[in-house]
Design an enzyme around this catalytic site. Sequence first.
Site, mmCIF file in Angstrom:
data_model
loop_
_atom_site.group_PDB
_atom_site.id
_atom_site.type_symbol
_atom_site.label_atom_id
_atom_site.label_comp_id
_atom_site.label_asym_id
_atom_site.label_seq_id
_atom_site.Cartn_x
_atom_site.Cartn_y
_atom_site.Cartn_z
ATOM 1 N N HIS A 123 0.914 -1.096 -0.165
ATOM 2 C CA HIS A 123 0.045 0.115 0.030
ATOM 3 C C HIS A 123 0.957 1.243 -0.176
ATOM 4 O O HIS A 123 2.040 0.986 0.470
ATOM 5 C CB HIS A 123 -0.971 -0.087 1.267
ATOM 6 C CG HIS A 123 -1.970 0.931 1.258
ATOM 7 N ND1 HIS A 123 -1.599 2.188 1.802
ATOM 8 C CD2 HIS A 123 -3.164 0.846 1.346
ATOM 9 C CE1 HIS A 123 -2.734 2.930 2.027
ATOM 10 N NE2 HIS A 123 -3.713 2.427 1.490
ATOM 11 N N ASP A 201 3.019 -4.434 7.951
ATOM 12 C CA ASP A 201 1.907 -3.664 8.022
ATOM 13 C C ASP A 201 0.653 -4.982 8.000
ATOM 14 O O ASP A 201 0.325 -5.513 7.147
ATOM 15 C CB ASP A 201 1.950 -3.139 6.473
ATOM 16 C CG ASP A 201 0.596 -2.392 6.211
ATOM 17 O OD1 ASP A 201 -0.542 -2.371 6.958
ATOM 18 O OD2 ASP A 201 0.605 -1.835 4.929
ATOM 19 N N GLN A 204 -4.545 -5.166 7.313
ATOM 20 C CA GLN A 204 -5.466 -6.033 6.554
ATOM 21 C C GLN A 204 -5.338 -7.543 7.248
ATOM 22 O O GLN A 204 -6.187 -8.288 7.163
ATOM 23 C CB GLN A 204 -5.247 -6.275 5.095
ATOM 24 C CG GLN A 204 -5.467 -5.026 4.260
ATOM 25 C CD GLN A 204 -6.864 -4.554 4.211
ATOM 26 O OE1 GLN A 204 -7.918 -5.165 4.844
ATOM 27 N NE2 GLN A 204 -7.244 -3.309 3.807
ATOM 28 N N LYS A 227 -10.592 -0.347 10.662
ATOM 29 C CA LYS A 227 -10.741 -1.553 9.654
ATOM 30 C C LYS A 227 -11.166 -2.968 10.689
ATOM 31 O O LYS A 227 -11.458 -3.899 10.095
ATOM 32 C CB LYS A 227 -9.455 -2.059 8.777
ATOM 33 C CG LYS A 227 -9.119 -1.063 7.915
ATOM 34 C CD LYS A 227 -8.029 -1.341 7.116
ATOM 35 C CE LYS A 227 -7.273 -0.186 6.476
ATOM 36 N NZ LYS A 227 -8.038 0.239 5.350
ATOM 37 N N CYS A 370 -4.930 2.618 -3.445
ATOM 38 C CA CYS A 370 -3.897 3.098 -2.812
ATOM 39 C C CYS A 370 -2.541 2.074 -2.997
ATOM 40 O O CYS A 370 -1.624 1.908 -2.037
ATOM 41 C CB CYS A 370 -3.928 3.468 -1.417
ATOM 42 S SG CYS A 370 -4.992 4.678 -0.899
HETATM 43 N N1 PMP Z 1 -1.705 -1.013 4.470
HETATM 44 C C1 PMP Z 1 -2.845 -1.582 3.833
HETATM 45 C C2 PMP Z 1 -2.560 -2.901 3.590
HETATM 46 C C3 PMP Z 1 -4.151 -0.897 4.098
HETATM 47 O O1 PMP Z 1 -5.113 -1.640 3.255
HETATM 48 C C4 PMP Z 1 -4.297 0.329 4.228
HETATM 49 C C5 PMP Z 1 -5.763 0.901 4.196
HETATM 50 N N2 PMP Z 1 -6.341 0.852 2.989
HETATM 51 C C6 PMP Z 1 -3.045 0.880 4.898
HETATM 52 C C7 PMP Z 1 -1.935 0.391 4.876
HETATM 53 C C8 PMP Z 1 -3.443 2.379 5.325
HETATM 54 O O2 PMP Z 1 -4.205 2.330 6.364
HETATM 55 P P1 PMP Z 1 -4.661 3.898 6.844
HETATM 56 O O3 PMP Z 1 -5.418 4.626 5.870
HETATM 57 O O4 PMP Z 1 -6.031 3.244 8.052
HETATM 58 O O5 PMP Z 1 -3.521 4.307 7.642
#
Ligand code: PMP
Length: 415
Positions: A123, A201, A204, A227, A370
């Site tokens: 991401h 990270d 998910q 999430k 993203c």
């Molecule tokens: N890493 C992953 C794998 C994600 O799916 C996301 C959110 N889509 C993020 C990081 C970023 O999360 P946040 O926008 O809550 O900071």
Amino acid sequence: MELDVSEVRKDFPILGTKRSGKRLVYLDSAATSQKPSSVIDAVGYYYRNYNANIHRGLYGIAEKATEAYTDSKRLVAKLINAESYRNIVYVRNTTEAINLVALSWANANIKKGDTILITQMEHHSNIVPWQLLAKRKGAKLDYVGLTKGNMLVDMDNYREKLGNNPRLVAFTHVSNVLGVINDAKLMSSLAHKSGAKVLVDGAQSVPHLSVDVKDIDCDFFAFSGHKMLGPAGIGVLYGKEELLEEMPPIFGGGDMIRSVSFDGSTWNELPWKFEAGTANVEGGIGLGAAVEYLNNVGIPRIREHEKKITRYALSKLAEEKVSVYGPGSVKDFESKKAGVLSFNIKGAHPHDVASIFDSEGICIRAGHHCAMPLVNKVIGEPAAARMSFYLYNDEEDVDRAVSTISKVRKILHIS
Ligand code: PMP
């Protein structure tokens, strides 16, 4: 025991609402999850009954708020099997957690010519902070490739790149586009053998899988409350204690200090050293309530449930001749794929697909998710549509989505 989804849905007020005259079907939990009444009520109860600033007031409700905020960290620590709440730093979200490591640990430890190794399935929040750092330091940012077809992390390529002795390896536990579940324990142990520190990270993974940071043995682990049924604006950085101890704070101000004089300051103990200014108290309390809800249902049960619907969705999509990116074959699915399905309908732009779904009361995501390098370069599409599942989805939701695919083809005259 199997989840009774119609009972679960009763806990989520928004899922009792209608869109376009139809029951709302929410298939975008990878973007953010819906919230159960217990979380909404915990936040409301705090505001109605003991709203106060924490770590400051010497009166009853301030003590109660402080205790509730710290208790939520104890629950989070237990959920991911961290040693103590001292390892749990509250931030705004996964993005901020990763940036904190980049600006503190990495800023102090990564030097000109060092390598930071990430993967091609990250991401943006696990790419851009490292690009900024690499530029600042004159370090190199390198990417592990993915296997053809299944789009798993190419472990041969990973081993090869670890041969360059990166200082830091940062990878996602579960891909928000492919749903790929990485073997975090193996990747972490290989990285450590090459002398790197490891950041995972977990945005998910924590909402959907049992996560054990001690077993993975990562140095840092980042995730977001929103999430995992919690409020937005609260996220978590887990760090090993010795690393958090040696790291400098990145924000200065109230609450993060032990003492301040005209000549300088000393820092508060962990985890408060990293939490400058008034905390997101309601966020912490809401996150604690979310963890309690997840514990009551049981993450292993949620995982089994998501496996079942994902298996069902994959077979239904295959019948519709829609292929899913990543390890989409049913055979591969069990250990390697979470409930995140990205796809394209040939001849249809995913934005059109998502708006036709919306007209049917179904929320899906469309775009680059993203993860532009993954979607544009590895998958090779400008965008993709994505359905993602959680404990409140069932086969009926999948049926509604699949029948909408026929509608998309009809409206857009795709044969
Ligand atoms: N890493 C992953 C794998 C994600 O799916 C996301 C959110 N889509 C993020 C990081 C970023 O999360 P946040 O926008 O809550 O900071």
